[in-house]
Structure formats: structure tokens, C-alpha cells
Design an enzyme around this catalytic site. Structure first.
Site, mmCIF file in Angstrom:
data_model
loop_
_atom_site.group_PDB
_atom_site.id
_atom_site.type_symbol
_atom_site.label_atom_id
_atom_site.label_comp_id
_atom_site.label_asym_id
_atom_site.label_seq_id
_atom_site.Cartn_x
_atom_site.Cartn_y
_atom_site.Cartn_z
ATOM 1 N N ASN A 28 38.094 49.796 42.468
ATOM 2 C CA ASN A 28 38.720 48.638 41.846
ATOM 3 C C ASN A 28 39.556 49.013 40.624
ATOM 4 O O ASN A 28 40.018 48.124 39.898
ATOM 5 C CB ASN A 28 37.653 47.614 41.422
ATOM 6 C CG ASN A 28 37.020 46.937 42.621
ATOM 7 O OD1 ASN A 28 37.670 46.229 43.368
ATOM 8 N ND2 ASN A 28 35.733 47.182 42.802
ATOM 9 N N HIS A 83 50.883 42.887 46.627
ATOM 10 C CA HIS A 83 49.604 43.366 46.101
ATOM 11 C C HIS A 83 49.790 44.676 45.322
ATOM 12 O O HIS A 83 49.296 44.824 44.203
ATOM 13 C CB HIS A 83 48.625 43.577 47.257
ATOM 14 C CG HIS A 83 47.311 44.157 46.844
ATOM 15 N ND1 HIS A 83 46.341 43.422 46.188
ATOM 16 C CD2 HIS A 83 46.793 45.414 46.989
ATOM 17 C CE1 HIS A 83 45.293 44.192 45.949
ATOM 18 N NE2 HIS A 83 45.547 45.407 46.428
#
Length: 355
Positions: A235, A259
């Protein structure tokens, strides 16, 4: 390329994947096969899939509108209703042919329908190949909040075929490269050393990076499937990146970001936090910022924009007890997670990116 064995399913590369899929269909005798695509992959990828697969079989096609804005529960309900209309049952199979929206949402739809039917992922974008299709995560967005609803559910197999990348617009290819940059900073700096030389996308070079990226993610997932520790490192850049992506998706005045464009912004800012809090080399932060701005272009964010983006971080899935948690670098290939960042430093990080 050799098969990568993940947590309960294989990841095939190129033509061996189609042979494995043919064997799988023959051995299981599914009552119905559904191919889930969006309008773009129906046009560009479904004919290539049929040509490559070469096996005559009966199937139904369900077509979604393309775009992140359709990755929601309303779309899922429409697909569940369509599955019921065509008499899909528990012995049906869904083949998800598309990018990250299709593999994320298609896996979620299959895993919930009739309490779970089998599905196969065939990612067609760079982003979905190196990230969304591997690791057992399925899910949808809640409004503009990314991936808030979902579950862990493994596909029967994944097939990676680089030829689908020939159908992908350059902007989307660049978007997928951001996830490989992430692997370069967090797990294997040789990936970054290769990408750092890029002035544009070269598929011949990118194809060589895909296998290595999938292998990295797979090893992490096998160690920590449910993201209690090591998997959190995947992440890096996403706490800020998802908030930026959500904000631009919800804004009527701004063009949506891909994204990867949003994650690239997040990586620069979170690398800066790493410098301030962990002594991560500033030269590596500056190097990343320079590349991101040259390769993706600068994302303009006003003070009002930033004021609206920061609260969106509260919805990040890594947060606990209302505390926003970040994945930060100590050095290349060395991360720590569950790190809180004071709001003053948050603002300083956005200012560093904007400079």
C-alpha cells in the site's frame, strides 16, 4: 515463463494458460460459462481471447460500461439480476476479461452469487496484471471511496497474456507502471533502476518487468494473505493516492485521474514523509518526484483541494481506531507500516510535491 503457484491457484503466462483453461473447462463440465467484459474489452480483447483460446464452447457475454465510476453495488445488482435471468447456477463459471475494475468487481460478483461460484481472471491492462488480478482481493467502491466493500476470494486460475497490452491506450499503460515503481522502491530496486531510464513506455522492456512484479506480490501474499503485516507494504503511496483519486473522481470541475497517476502522487508525498521521519535519502525522494512529474505530468491541487483530500484518508482500509496509518520507507527495499503522520507534515508533503 514458468507457472507461478499462488495461494490455492496457478498464474499462467501466455499460451500455456489457454491450454490449462481448456483442460479446466473439459474436466469440470460447467453448466454455464459467462464472460464478463466492458465495452472496450468486448471490442478489443474478446476477439483476441477467442482466437488465442481456439476452443469452441458455448458462453454468455455480459458487458459493463467502462470506468471506475461503475465499480459499485448498483452495477453488481444489475449483473446478479442478469445472471439470474440467464439461469446461472452454482455450477456456472465467470471468466473476467478486462482491467482492474472487471477483475475486482467480477471476482466479487462471482464470490457472492449463490454463495460463491468459480471465476477465472484474465487481466488485460498492465495495472490489472501486476496488481488487481493477483492476491485474492475482490471488491467495489462505496460512492467514490475506493474498495470499501469486498472479500478475499481466490480465482480458479489467472492467465497473463502480454498481447492484450497492445490494445491498451498509452495513458493506461503508464498508469500500470506506477505499481511496478512501487515494487521497485519497496522490494526490488532493480525494477526502479530500469524504469528510471524510461522516457516513454516500451512494451518490450515492460513485459520483462511484469513477471518479476507478479512474483514479488505473490510471495508477499503467500506470507500474509489477510494483510496483517507484510502485505501492508503493497500500500505504499496508496493512502494518499486513493484519497487523491477519490477526490478527482467526485469533482465535477476536474478531469478524473487514472489509478496510477494518483498513486504516483501518493508515492512522492509518502517518500517525503519517509525522509522526514525515517531518514530515507532525500536524493531518492527527489529522483522519484522528478520522474513522476516528467512521466505523468504535474497534478495541480489548490489549498482547498488539499483540505478536501486529507479527510478522505480517514477511509483508508489500513486505518485503526480513527488513526490514519501510512507505509513508509526506511531505505530502498525496507518499509515500516502503521505509521501516523501529523497534519502539519501532511501539508508539508503536498507542498513538496507542488514545488
Amino acid at each position: 515463463m514458468s507457472v507461478i503457484q499462488s495461494t490455492g491457484y496457478p498464474i499462467y503466462f501466455q499460451n500455456p494458460g489457454y491450454k490449462a483453461l481448456g483442460d479446466y473447462l473439459r474436466n469440470n463440465r460447467f453448466s454455464k460459462i459467462i464472460i464478463l467484459v466492458d465495452a472496450n474489452t468486448k471490442r478489443d480483447c474478446l476477439p483476441l481471447f477467442k482466437q488465442k483460446f481456439g476452443l469452441e464452447f458455448a458462453y454468455e457475454t455480459i458487458v459493463l460500461p467502462p470506468g471506475e465510476e461503475f465499480k459499485n453495488i448498483t452495477t453488481c445488482v444489475e449483473i446478479w439480476e442478469e445472471l439470474s435471468r440467464i439461469n446461472a447456477d452454482r455450477k456456472s463459471l465467470v471468466i473476467n476479461l478486462g482491467g482492474g475494475v472487471i477483475t475486482d468487481m467480477g471476482g466479487f460478483i462471482a464470490s457472492c452469487f449463490k454463495r460463491g461460484i468459480e471465476f477465472v481472471n484474465i487481466p488485460t491492462t498492465l495495472l490489472s496484471m501486476v496488481d488487481a488480478s493477483v492476491g485474492g482481493k475482490t471488491g467495489i467502491d462505496l460512492g467514490t471511496l475506493k474498495n470499501q466493500i469486498g472479500l478475499f476470494s481466490n480465482p480458479a486460475m489467472v492467465i497473463i497474456d502480454y498481447d492484450y497490452l497492445l490494445t491498451v491506450p498509452k495513458r493506461e499503460l503508464k498508469s500500470g507502471l506506477a505499481e511496478i515503481i512501487k515494487y521497485g522502491y519497496t522490494f526490488d530496486k532493480t525494477l526502479w533502476e530500469t524504469i528510471h531510464r524510461f522516457e516513454d513506455i516500451d512494451l518490450n522492456e515492460v513485459n520483462e518487468l511484469i513477471y518479476k512484479s507478479i512474483d514479488i506480490k505473490n510471495e508477499v501474499v503467500k506470507t500474509d494473505m489477510k494483510e496483517t503485516g507484510l502485505r501492508k507494504t503493497l500500500n505504499f503511496g496508496h493512502t494518499i493516492g486513493h484519497a487523491v483519486e477519490s477526490y478527482f473522481l467526485d469533482s465535477k470541475e476536474k478531469e478524473n485521474l487514472t489509478h496510477g497517476e494518483a498513486i504516483a502522487v501518493g508515492m512522492v508525498i509518502e517518500a517525503y514523509f519517509s525522509y522526514k521521519l525515517n531518514g530515507f535519502p532525500l536524493v531518492k525522494v527527489d529522483e522519484l518526484k522528478s520522474f513522476v512529474k516528467n512521466f505523468y505530468g504535474k497534478v495541480e491541487m489548490s489549498k482547498n483541494d488539499i483540505t478536501s483530500i486529507i479527510p478522505l484518508m480517514m477511509y483508508d482500509k489500513k486505518n485503526v481506531s480513527g488513526q490514519v496509518n501510512f507505509v513508509l520507507l526506511k531505505e530502498m527495499e525496507n518499509c515500516i507500516w502503521d505509521i501516523n503522520v501529523h497534519e502539519d507534515l501532511l501539508l508539508e508533503g503536498f507542498a513538496y510535491y507542488a514545488d
